[in-house]
Motif scaffolding. Structure first.
Motif, PDB file in Angstrom:
ATOM      1  N   ARG B  33       0.844  -1.190   0.000  1.00 42.58           N
ATOM      2  CA  ARG B  33       0.000   0.000   0.000  1.00 42.58           C
ATOM      3  C   ARG B  33       0.880   1.241   0.000  1.00 42.58           C
ATOM      4  O   ARG B  33       2.058   1.184   0.348  1.00 42.58           O
ATOM      5  CB  ARG B  33      -0.881   0.025   1.255  1.00 42.58           C
ATOM      6  N   ALA B  34       0.283   2.353  -0.355  1.00 45.74           N
ATOM      7  CA  ALA B  34       0.996   3.631  -0.275  1.00 45.74           C
ATOM      8  C   ALA B  34       0.124   4.618   0.476  1.00 45.74           C
ATOM      9  O   ALA B  34      -1.104   4.570   0.384  1.00 45.74           O
ATOM     10  CB  ALA B  34       1.316   4.162  -1.657  1.00 45.74           C
ATOM     11  N   GLU B  35       0.799   5.478   1.198  1.00 42.26           N
ATOM     12  CA  GLU B  35       0.098   6.504   1.970  1.00 42.26           C
ATOM     13  C   GLU B  35       0.385   7.857   1.326  1.00 42.26           C
ATOM     14  O   GLU B  35       1.536   8.127   0.973  1.00 42.26           O
ATOM     15  CB  GLU B  35       0.649   6.467   3.393  1.00 42.26           C
ATOM     16  N   VAL B  36      -0.615   8.660   1.164  1.00 40.40           N
ATOM     17  CA  VAL B  36      -0.431   9.993   0.590  1.00 40.40           C
ATOM     18  C   VAL B  36      -0.716  11.024   1.678  1.00 40.40           C
ATOM     19  O   VAL B  36      -1.771  10.984   2.317  1.00 40.40           O
ATOM     20  CB  VAL B  36      -1.387  10.236  -0.605  1.00 40.40           C
ATOM     21  N   ARG B  37       0.244  11.900   1.898  1.00 43.11           N
ATOM     22  CA  ARG B  37       0.057  12.967   2.884  1.00 43.11           C
ATOM     23  C   ARG B  37       0.108  14.317   2.190  1.00 43.11           C
ATOM     24  O   ARG B  37       0.932  14.515   1.294  1.00 43.11           O
ATOM     25  CB  ARG B  37       1.184  12.932   3.922  1.00 43.11           C
ATOM     26  N   VAL B  42      -2.606  12.622   6.547  1.00 44.51           N
ATOM     27  CA  VAL B  42      -2.845  11.514   5.623  1.00 44.51           C
ATOM     28  C   VAL B  42      -4.168  11.760   4.894  1.00 44.51           C
ATOM     29  O   VAL B  42      -5.212  11.924   5.531  1.00 44.51           O
ATOM     30  CB  VAL B  42      -2.900  10.170   6.385  1.00 44.51           C
ATOM     31  N   VAL B  43      -4.111  11.812   3.560  1.00 46.71           N
ATOM     32  CA  VAL B  43      -5.339  12.073   2.800  1.00 46.71           C
ATOM     33  C   VAL B  43      -5.799  10.838   2.017  1.00 46.71           C
ATOM     34  O   VAL B  43      -6.937  10.787   1.560  1.00 46.71           O
ATOM     35  CB  VAL B  43      -5.182  13.270   1.827  1.00 46.71           C
ATOM     36  N   ALA B  44      -4.904   9.861   1.855  1.00 49.94           N
ATOM     37  CA  ALA B  44      -5.323   8.651   1.128  1.00 49.94           C
ATOM     38  C   ALA B  44      -4.379   7.507   1.438  1.00 49.94           C
ATOM     39  O   ALA B  44      -3.195   7.713   1.690  1.00 49.94           O
ATOM     40  CB  ALA B  44      -5.331   8.917  -0.377  1.00 49.94           C
ATOM     41  N   ARG B  45      -4.931   6.281   1.446  1.00 55.54           N
ATOM     42  CA  ARG B  45      -4.117   5.067   1.491  1.00 55.54           C
ATOM     43  C   ARG B  45      -4.520   4.251   0.276  1.00 55.54           C
ATOM     44  O   ARG B  45      -5.690   3.917   0.116  1.00 55.54           O
ATOM     45  CB  ARG B  45      -4.353   4.291   2.781  1.00 55.54           C
ATOM     46  N   LEU B  46      -3.553   3.975  -0.577  1.00 58.57           N
ATOM     47  CA  LEU B  46      -3.867   3.360  -1.862  1.00 58.57           C
ATOM     48  C   LEU B  46      -3.282   1.963  -1.951  1.00 58.57           C
ATOM     49  O   LEU B  46      -2.155   1.719  -1.506  1.00 58.57           O
ATOM     50  CB  LEU B  46      -3.303   4.233  -2.999  1.00 58.57           C
ATOM     51  N   ASP B  47      -4.064   1.070  -2.529  1.00 58.61           N
ATOM     52  CA  ASP B  47      -3.645  -0.319  -2.707  1.00 58.61           C
ATOM     53  C   ASP B  47      -2.790  -0.416  -3.962  1.00 58.61           C
ATOM     54  O   ASP B  47      -3.238  -0.059  -5.057  1.00 58.61           O
ATOM     55  CB  ASP B  47      -4.932  -1.160  -2.849  1.00 58.61           C
ATOM     56  N   LEU B  48      -1.557  -0.880  -3.807  1.00 61.19           N
ATOM     57  CA  LEU B  48      -0.651  -0.924  -4.958  1.00 61.19           C
ATOM     58  C   LEU B  48      -0.951  -2.087  -5.902  1.00 61.19           C
ATOM     59  O   LEU B  48      -0.328  -2.213  -6.951  1.00 61.19           O
ATOM     60  CB  LEU B  48       0.813  -0.964  -4.493  1.00 61.19           C
ATOM     61  N   ASP B  49      -1.882  -2.951  -5.500  1.00 61.43           N
ATOM     62  CA  ASP B  49      -2.288  -4.028  -6.407  1.00 61.43           C
ATOM     63  C   ASP B  49      -3.333  -3.559  -7.412  1.00 61.43           C
ATOM     64  O   ASP B  49      -3.666  -4.275  -8.352  1.00 61.43           O
ATOM     65  CB  ASP B  49      -2.875  -5.208  -5.605  1.00 61.43           C
ATOM     66  N   ARG B  50      -3.874  -2.377  -7.171  1.00 64.92           N
ATOM     67  CA  ARG B  50      -4.940  -1.890  -8.058  1.00 64.92           C
ATOM     68  C   ARG B  50      -4.406  -0.792  -8.967  1.00 64.92           C
ATOM     69  O   ARG B  50      -4.250   0.362  -8.552  1.00 64.92           O
ATOM     70  CB  ARG B  50      -6.095  -1.337  -7.225  1.00 64.92           C
ATOM     71  N   ALA B  51      -4.129  -1.165 -10.203  1.00 65.26           N
ATOM     72  CA  ALA B  51      -3.600  -0.199 -11.165  1.00 65.26           C
ATOM     73  C   ALA B  51      -4.632   0.879 -11.453  1.00 65.26           C
ATOM     74  O   ALA B  51      -5.835   0.610 -11.437  1.00 65.26           O
ATOM     75  CB  ALA B  51      -3.198  -0.918 -12.448  1.00 65.26           C
ATOM     76  N   GLY B  52      -4.143   2.080 -11.683  1.00 68.24           N
ATOM     77  CA  GLY B  52      -5.068   3.169 -12.005  1.00 68.24           C
ATOM     78  C   GLY B  52      -4.442   4.506 -11.674  1.00 68.24           C
ATOM     79  O   GLY B  52      -3.263   4.580 -11.305  1.00 68.24           O
ATOM     80  N   THR B  53      -5.205   5.562 -11.813  1.00 63.15           N
ATOM     81  CA  THR B  53      -4.700   6.887 -11.468  1.00 63.15           C
ATOM     82  C   THR B  53      -5.603   7.522 -10.404  1.00 63.15           C
ATOM     83  O   THR B  53      -6.790   7.209 -10.317  1.00 63.15           O
ATOM     84  CB  THR B  53      -4.639   7.822 -12.703  1.00 63.15           C
ATOM     85  N   GLU B  66      -0.063   7.730 -10.308  1.00 61.45           N
ATOM     86  CA  GLU B  66      -0.348   6.524 -11.086  1.00 61.45           C
ATOM     87  C   GLU B  66       0.146   5.293 -10.339  1.00 61.45           C
ATOM     88  O   GLU B  66       1.243   5.294  -9.772  1.00 61.45           O
ATOM     89  CB  GLU B  66       0.347   6.592 -12.455  1.00 61.45           C
ATOM     90  N   ILE B  67      -0.673   4.244 -10.341  1.00 61.84           N
ATOM     91  CA  ILE B  67      -0.284   2.960  -9.757  1.00 61.84           C
ATOM     92  C   ILE B  67      -0.261   1.932 -10.877  1.00 61.84           C
ATOM     93  O   ILE B  67      -1.206   1.827 -11.665  1.00 61.84           O
ATOM     94  CB  ILE B  67      -1.279   2.524  -8.662  1.00 61.84           C
ATOM     95  N   ALA B  68       0.850   1.197 -10.969  1.00 61.52           N
ATOM     96  CA  ALA B  68       0.952   0.125 -11.970  1.00 61.52           C
ATOM     97  C   ALA B  68       2.023  -0.852 -11.527  1.00 61.52           C
ATOM     98  O   ALA B  68       3.048  -0.451 -10.945  1.00 61.52           O
ATOM     99  CB  ALA B  68       1.315   0.702 -13.341  1.00 61.52           C
ATOM    100  N   ASP B  69       1.813  -2.110 -11.741  1.00 62.40           N
ATOM    101  CA  ASP B  69       2.782  -3.167 -11.422  1.00 62.40           C
ATOM    102  C   ASP B  69       3.297  -3.073  -9.988  1.00 62.40           C
ATOM    103  O   ASP B  69       4.497  -3.231  -9.734  1.00 62.40           O
ATOM    104  CB  ASP B  69       3.973  -3.121 -12.403  1.00 62.40           C
ATOM    105  N   GLY B  70       2.433  -2.765  -9.054  1.00 65.97           N
ATOM    106  CA  GLY B  70       2.822  -2.738  -7.642  1.00 65.97           C
ATOM    107  C   GLY B  70       3.659  -1.545  -7.240  1.00 65.97           C
ATOM    108  O   GLY B  70       4.298  -1.560  -6.190  1.00 65.97           O
ATOM    109  N   ALA B  71       3.672  -0.501  -8.068  1.00 69.08           N
ATOM    110  CA  ALA B  71       4.468   0.695  -7.758  1.00 69.08           C
ATOM    111  C   ALA B  71       3.614   1.938  -7.966  1.00 69.08           C
ATOM    112  O   ALA B  71       2.563   1.892  -8.614  1.00 69.08           O
ATOM    113  CB  ALA B  71       5.708   0.746  -8.636  1.00 69.08           C
ATOM    114  N   ILE B  72       4.085   3.039  -7.407  1.00 69.43           N
ATOM    115  CA  ILE B  72       3.348   4.304  -7.511  1.00 69.43           C
ATOM    116  C   ILE B  72       4.293   5.419  -7.904  1.00 69.43           C
ATOM    117  O   ILE B  72       5.480   5.389  -7.571  1.00 69.43           O
ATOM    118  CB  ILE B  72       2.621   4.627  -6.171  1.00 69.43           C
TER     119      ILE B  72
END
Lengths: 345, 120
Positions: B33-37, B42-53, B66-72
């Motif tokens: 997962r990634a955390e966005v501050r 903290v404004v968002a926690r994003l699942d790195l398994d879910r590709a998208g923007t 952008e999230i793709a291939d387990g990276a952000i």
């Protein structure tokens, strides 16, 4: 208890310890400070002590940012205005201490670490977080370089200060993070915290360990996406890196980074990154800057003069040099990565 | 299995289920997962398994992640220097990308850290 039940119960207890945190608790906090992302990790400290210590560090970083940034109306800005007059004035104790601390480092670096180039930094626009170019014109650069500003031009007598060289304008950008990380470590030490990492945007000082293992540090590959090499913290030490990929801008297809060579007034060329280890953050910070600027055949002598033994230098063509003291410490991510071991003179 | 009684079997099954549950709930595989501050909140926690923007608002304006291939990565940012965009993909636990002018930090979460800190 039946034997099987007992075996299962013991097994379950063991897994529970691992899964539920048999490890030393690590308190981690991140925030913006000194124009970068500050990350602090404290191992084996209770929450209240950790939060109190981090709040104190944060307050000090804010103080440093306000007071030591020459383009804000703090004590350094006032000091620079008075330096420009050529007259004698009473300096602030904080600025005076910085000058005294930086002086031997400037001398040892043969002037490559030069904290009197605020005008040059401003001409390039690197005093702003969002420098976007274009580069200054040749005349502007030449006027500053030919004036040869240096800490040697600053005379001090007690708390009085003056300079004959009007081009001398203090900018501790290549030094403030080092001093700040040292102050943060003092703050932690006073509170009895001796297992910690204070990371100021990739420049850090670590002490002790993580409890169950040493602190593990990755050194970023200046020409790749990930980690070039890894090492662990031994005792209490600062690891500082200067890289051409940090702040900068593109103009007409050329990348201009923020590490300016006092000899040319332009971004230093030939180096992609330099990482140094030293027990003092301020020295490590100044040395990383000086060794980045130094020529390929010059840096070992500068490292020796500045008291730095562990150096990892990646040239802009990607070739790697390091001292034997650094070679003993690092493990490359890519096994067998080609490099040259350099002995200091 | 000699000496195993019905009660043991129940305990065995319960234990296996509990152990499996503990492993499943164990915090952090690297880069899950990634955390966005923004401005330290903290404004968002994003699942790195879910590709998208994802579009996240900062003081300067919206940034596109952008999230793709387990990276952000920062795909687009309203800042001038675009250092955040140039910092590229962040994949491993503890890695981060920051946009200081927009006061936005993206950090990959996970306890299985290969490194506690990155020197750069």
């Amino acid at each position: 208890m039946h034997q099987l039940t007992r075996i299962l119960a013991v097994g379950l207890f063991g897994v529970g310890l691992t899964a539920c945190g048999g490890e030393t608790p690590v308190h981690e906090e991140q925030f913006m400070g000194l124009g970068t992302v500050v990350s602090i990790q404290l191992a084996g400290v209770d929450e209240a002590t950790a939060e109190e210590a981090i709040a104190a560090i944060r307050e000090d970083l804010d103080y440093i940012q306000d007071g030591w940034y020459p383009w804000r109306s703090g004590s350094l800005a006032r000091n620079n205005m008075l330096l420009e007059t050529g007259g004698e004035f009473t300096s602030s104790p904080g600025v005076l201490r910085l000058v005294q601390k930086a002086r031997p480092l400037e001398e040892a670096s043969d002037g490559l670490f030069n904290p009197t180039l605020a005008r040059l930094t401003e001409a390039w626009g690197f005093h702003e977080e969002d420098a976007a170019g274009p580069p200054p014109d040749d005349e502007t650069i030449a006027a500053i370089v030919e004036a040869e500003p240096s800490l040697a031009d600053i005379e001090t007598d007690g708390i009085r200060m003056r300079s004959d060289n009007a081009a001398v304008q203090l900018d501790f950008g290549g030094f403030a993070k080092g001093v700040a990380v040292d102050r943060a470590m003092e703050e932690l030490s006073e509170r009895g915290i001796d297992n910690a990492i204070v990371n100021l945007g990739g420049d850090l000082r670590g002490i002790g360990d993580r409890g169950d293992r040493p602190w593990r540090i990755g050194v970023q590959d200046p020409r790749g996406d990930g980690v070039l090499a890894s090492l662990t913290i031994e005792g209490d030490e600062a690891i500082f890196t200067s890289g051409d990929y940090e702040r900068g801008f593109e103009h007409d297809g050329t990348h201009y980074h923020h590490i300016l060579d006092p000899r040319t007034g332009r971004p230093a060329r030939g180096t992609a990154s330099v990482t140094v280890i030293h027990d003092n953050g301020a020295t490590a910070d100044a040395a990383a800057t000086a060794l980045f600027i130094a020529d390929t055949d010059q840096w070992p002598a500068i490292a020796r003069a500045m008291g730095i033994e562990a150096v990892l230098r990646v040239a802009d063509d990607g070739s790697i040099q390091m001292t034997s003291a650094m070679a003993e410490r690092v493990t490359f991510e890519e096994a067998g990565r080609e490099h040259q071991v350099v002995e200091l003179p | 299995m000699k000496g195993v009684r019905g009660g043991d079997l129940v305990i065995l099954l319960a234990t296996v289920a509990l152990v499996a549950g503990l492993f499943a709930l164990r915090p952090g595989g690297a880069g899950e997962r990634a955390e966005v501050r923004v401005a330290d909140a903290v404004v968002a926690r994003l699942d790195l398994d879910r590709a998208g923007t994802h579009v996240v608002d900062g003081p300067l304006g919206p940034a596109r992640l952008e999230i793709a291939d387990g990276a952000i990565r920062f795909m687009a940012s309203p800042c001038r220097a675009q250092r955040c965009v140039h910092s590229g993909w962040q994949r491993h636990a503890g890695q981060l990308a920051a946009c200081v002018p927009n006061r936005m930090v993206v950090r990959v979460l996970g306890d299985d850290r290969r490194h506690d800190a990155l020197a750069f």
